[in-house]
Motif scaffolding. Structure first.
Motif, PDB file in Angstrom:
ATOM      1  N   THR A   1       6.507 134.874 -22.547  1.00  0.00           N
ATOM      2  CA  THR A   1       6.638 135.799 -23.649  1.00  0.00           C
ATOM      3  C   THR A   1       5.523 136.042 -24.414  1.00  0.00           C
ATOM      4  O   THR A   1       5.319 137.015 -25.264  1.00  0.00           O
ATOM      5  CB  THR A   1       7.837 135.519 -24.542  1.00  0.00           C
ATOM      6  N   SER A   2       4.496 134.860 -24.110  1.00  0.00           N
ATOM      7  CA  SER A   2       3.324 135.241 -24.881  1.00  0.00           C
ATOM      8  C   SER A   2       2.359 136.417 -24.267  1.00  0.00           C
ATOM      9  O   SER A   2       2.622 136.801 -23.449  1.00  0.00           O
ATOM     10  CB  SER A   2       2.516 134.052 -25.168  1.00  0.00           C
ATOM     11  N   THR A   3       1.442 136.660 -25.407  1.00  0.00           N
ATOM     12  CA  THR A   3       0.607 138.135 -24.816  1.00  0.00           C
ATOM     13  C   THR A   3      -0.849 137.679 -24.825  1.00  0.00           C
ATOM     14  O   THR A   3      -1.193 136.660 -25.608  1.00  0.00           O
ATOM     15  CB  THR A   3       0.893 139.467 -25.645  1.00  0.00           C
ATOM     16  N   ARG A   4      -1.544 138.284 -24.098  1.00  0.00           N
ATOM     17  CA  ARG A   4      -3.059 138.111 -24.177  1.00  0.00           C
ATOM     18  C   ARG A   4      -3.660 139.625 -24.167  1.00  0.00           C
ATOM     19  O   ARG A   4      -3.038 140.501 -23.611  1.00  0.00           O
ATOM     20  CB  ARG A   4      -3.545 137.310 -23.014  1.00  0.00           C
ATOM     21  N   LEU A   5      -4.858 139.630 -24.688  1.00  0.00           N
ATOM     22  CA  LEU A   5      -5.561 141.102 -24.817  1.00  0.00           C
ATOM     23  C   LEU A   5      -5.982 141.525 -23.402  1.00  0.00           C
ATOM     24  O   LEU A   5      -6.016 140.481 -22.573  1.00  0.00           O
ATOM     25  CB  LEU A   5      -6.955 141.015 -25.801  1.00  0.00           C
ATOM     26  N   ILE A   6      -5.947 142.649 -23.200  1.00  0.00           N
ATOM     27  CA  ILE A   6      -6.041 143.201 -21.700  1.00  0.00           C
ATOM     28  C   ILE A   6      -7.058 142.646 -21.026  1.00  0.00           C
ATOM     29  O   ILE A   6      -6.947 142.367 -19.808  1.00  0.00           O
ATOM     30  CB  ILE A   6      -6.042 144.773 -21.852  1.00  0.00           C
ATOM     31  N   ARG A   7      -8.457 142.131 -21.506  1.00  0.00           N
ATOM     32  CA  ARG A   7      -9.334 141.772 -20.809  1.00  0.00           C
ATOM     33  C   ARG A   7      -9.010 140.313 -20.404  1.00  0.00           C
ATOM     34  O   ARG A   7      -9.467 139.927 -19.102  1.00  0.00           O
ATOM     35  CB  ARG A   7     -10.585 141.840 -21.819  1.00  0.00           C
ATOM     36  N   SER A   8      -8.329 139.709 -21.254  1.00  0.00           N
ATOM     37  CA  SER A   8      -7.844 138.261 -20.709  1.00  0.00           C
ATOM     38  C   SER A   8      -6.628 138.250 -19.628  1.00  0.00           C
ATOM     39  O   SER A   8      -6.565 137.336 -19.062  1.00  0.00           O
ATOM     40  CB  SER A   8      -7.690 137.448 -21.844  1.00  0.00           C
ATOM     41  N   ALA A   9      -5.792 139.297 -19.651  1.00  0.00           N
ATOM     42  CA  ALA A   9      -4.542 139.256 -19.247  1.00  0.00           C
ATOM     43  C   ALA A   9      -4.608 139.785 -17.716  1.00  0.00           C
ATOM     44  O   ALA A   9      -4.041 139.533 -16.601  1.00  0.00           O
ATOM     45  CB  ALA A   9      -3.490 140.189 -19.824  1.00  0.00           C
ATOM     46  N   LEU A  10      -5.618 140.864 -17.596  1.00  0.00           N
ATOM     47  CA  LEU A  10      -5.480 141.620 -16.261  1.00  0.00           C
ATOM     48  C   LEU A  10      -6.337 140.823 -15.027  1.00  0.00           C
ATOM     49  O   LEU A  10      -5.567 140.727 -14.045  1.00  0.00           O
ATOM     50  CB  LEU A  10      -6.184 143.058 -16.329  1.00  0.00           C
ATOM     51  N   ALA A  11      -7.154 140.127 -15.310  1.00  0.00           N
ATOM     52  CA  ALA A  11      -8.227 139.412 -14.351  1.00  0.00           C
ATOM     53  C   ALA A  11      -7.103 138.510 -13.436  1.00  0.00           C
ATOM     54  O   ALA A  11      -7.200 138.405 -12.054  1.00  0.00           O
ATOM     55  CB  ALA A  11      -9.153 138.755 -14.617  1.00  0.00           C
ATOM     56  N   PRO A  12      -6.459 137.584 -14.351  1.00  0.00           N
ATOM     57  CA  PRO A  12      -5.653 136.540 -13.495  1.00  0.00           C
ATOM     58  C   PRO A  12      -4.406 137.300 -12.833  1.00  0.00           C
ATOM     59  O   PRO A  12      -3.895 137.077 -11.610  1.00  0.00           O
ATOM     60  CB  PRO A  12      -5.135 135.626 -14.612  1.00  0.00           C
ATOM     61  N   ALA A  13      -4.037 138.307 -13.220  1.00  0.00           N
ATOM     62  CA  ALA A  13      -2.748 139.148 -12.838  1.00  0.00           C
ATOM     63  C   ALA A  13      -3.283 139.610 -11.155  1.00  0.00           C
ATOM     64  O   ALA A  13      -2.314 139.624 -10.415  1.00  0.00           O
ATOM     65  CB  ALA A  13      -2.361 140.156 -13.713  1.00  0.00           C
ATOM     66  N   VAL A  14      -4.644 140.114 -11.572  1.00  0.00           N
ATOM     67  CA  VAL A  14      -5.050 140.800  -9.878  1.00  0.00           C
ATOM     68  C   VAL A  14      -5.308 139.847  -9.108  1.00  0.00           C
ATOM     69  O   VAL A  14      -5.029 139.818  -7.801  1.00  0.00           O
ATOM     70  CB  VAL A  14      -6.231 141.541 -10.257  1.00  0.00           C
ATOM     71  N   GLU A  15      -5.911 138.584  -9.502  1.00  0.00           N
ATOM     72  CA  GLU A  15      -6.249 137.603  -8.665  1.00  0.00           C
ATOM     73  C   GLU A  15      -4.826 136.858  -7.815  1.00  0.00           C
ATOM     74  O   GLU A  15      -4.560 136.647  -6.769  1.00  0.00           O
ATOM     75  CB  GLU A  15      -6.820 136.458  -9.530  1.00  0.00           C
ATOM     76  N   LYS A  16      -3.820 136.687  -8.719  1.00  0.00           N
ATOM     77  CA  LYS A  16      -2.346 136.188  -8.276  1.00  0.00           C
ATOM     78  C   LYS A  16      -1.788 137.089  -7.367  1.00  0.00           C
ATOM     79  O   LYS A  16      -1.278 136.728  -6.373  1.00  0.00           O
ATOM     80  CB  LYS A  16      -1.669 136.065  -9.671  1.00  0.00           C
ATOM     81  N   LEU A  17      -1.822 138.477  -7.589  1.00  0.00           N
ATOM     82  CA  LEU A  17      -1.175 139.323  -6.693  1.00  0.00           C
ATOM     83  C   LEU A  17      -1.869 139.563  -5.267  1.00  0.00           C
ATOM     84  O   LEU A  17      -1.322 139.454  -4.240  1.00  0.00           O
ATOM     85  CB  LEU A  17      -1.100 140.776  -7.328  1.00  0.00           C
ATOM     86  N   LYS A  18      -3.165 139.583  -5.502  1.00  0.00           N
ATOM     87  CA  LYS A  18      -3.996 139.578  -4.289  1.00  0.00           C
ATOM     88  C   LYS A  18      -3.688 138.357  -3.413  1.00  0.00           C
ATOM     89  O   LYS A  18      -3.918 138.398  -2.198  1.00  0.00           O
ATOM     90  CB  LYS A  18      -5.634 139.867  -4.480  1.00  0.00           C
ATOM     91  N   LEU A  19      -3.819 137.228  -3.938  1.00  0.00           N
ATOM     92  CA  LEU A  19      -3.513 135.784  -3.397  1.00  0.00           C
ATOM     93  C   LEU A  19      -2.129 135.906  -2.535  1.00  0.00           C
ATOM     94  O   LEU A  19      -1.983 135.682  -1.471  1.00  0.00           O
ATOM     95  CB  LEU A  19      -3.542 134.786  -4.255  1.00  0.00           C
TER      96      LEU A  19
END
Length: 201
Positions: free
Chosen positions: A175-193
């Motif tokens: 439920t915690s949030t991160r600013l877009i610059r910090s949030a998007l890169a790990p999400a892309v990496e996870k999905l690609k993996l």
């Protein structure tokens, strides 16, 4: 790889279920918002992107993963990540705001997070729990909407906190949030993996 192919690969997984939830939540919200905005004549000024110029969104993991899903399906994930990485701060304007080239001035409009979808076209709760609507200060032609009017259309109004709670209920551990610059890169990496693992099966 288009979005349907990606969703097929994720089918049956927890992430796949989360992405289905996000898609359905945003579709429902869009339908209700169109009706709500039409009922009360709430429409942004043409060519206005003031909210993007004064705000940088923060995302939950689910919102970041949904954005990653969309950008990967369009083959634009690296372009957007490079754009974010070229910023050396998290101050406004939103790094994805483009006042000239993109639809509604947003480079990720179809995949934008909940706050961007709700801002300016949803009601909030006041201290007593009653629905209340605050006009966008840059949208001068919108008249004041009374609490009585909102109450009369209670089943139709879009309440900001309701959608936030539904998002939280879907994934209560994130439920915690991160600013877009910090949030998007790990999400892309996870999905690609995950997708590369699925391709090896």
């Amino acid at each position: 790889m288009d979005i349907n192919e990606i969703m097929e690969k994720l089918k049956g997984s927890m992430l796949g279920e989360h992405m289905e939830f996000m898609h359905e939540l945003y579709e429902e919200l869009n339908t209700r918002q169109v009706r709500f905005c039409d009922d009360f004549n709430l429409h942004c000024k043409e060519d206005c992107c003031s909210c993007c110029e004064h705000f940088v969104p923060d995302l939950t993991d689910l919102e970041a993963q949904y954005m990653a899903l969309g950008l990967i399906s369009e083959g634009r994930d690296q372009e957007i990540l490079e754009l974010l990485n070229n910023r050396d701060d998290d101050m406004p304007p939103c790094p994805l705001c483009d006042s000239e080239k993109h639809i509604y001035h947003c480079k990720v409009y179809e995949w934008r997070p909940l706050i961007c979808r709700l801002f300016g076209s949803a009601v909030t709760k006041d201290k007593t729990g009653a629905d209340t609507f605050r006009n966008c200060k840059w949208n001068e032609h919108v008249r004041e909407i009374t609490n009585a009017e909102l109450e009369a259309k209670k089943d139709e109004v879009v309440v900001m906190s309701d959608y936030g709670m539904r998002l939280e209920e879907e994934d209560p551990d994130n439920t915690s949030t991160r600013l877009i610059r910090s949030a998007l890169a790990p999400a892309v990496e996870k999905l690609k993996l995950i997708l590369s693992y699925e391709e090896m099966q």
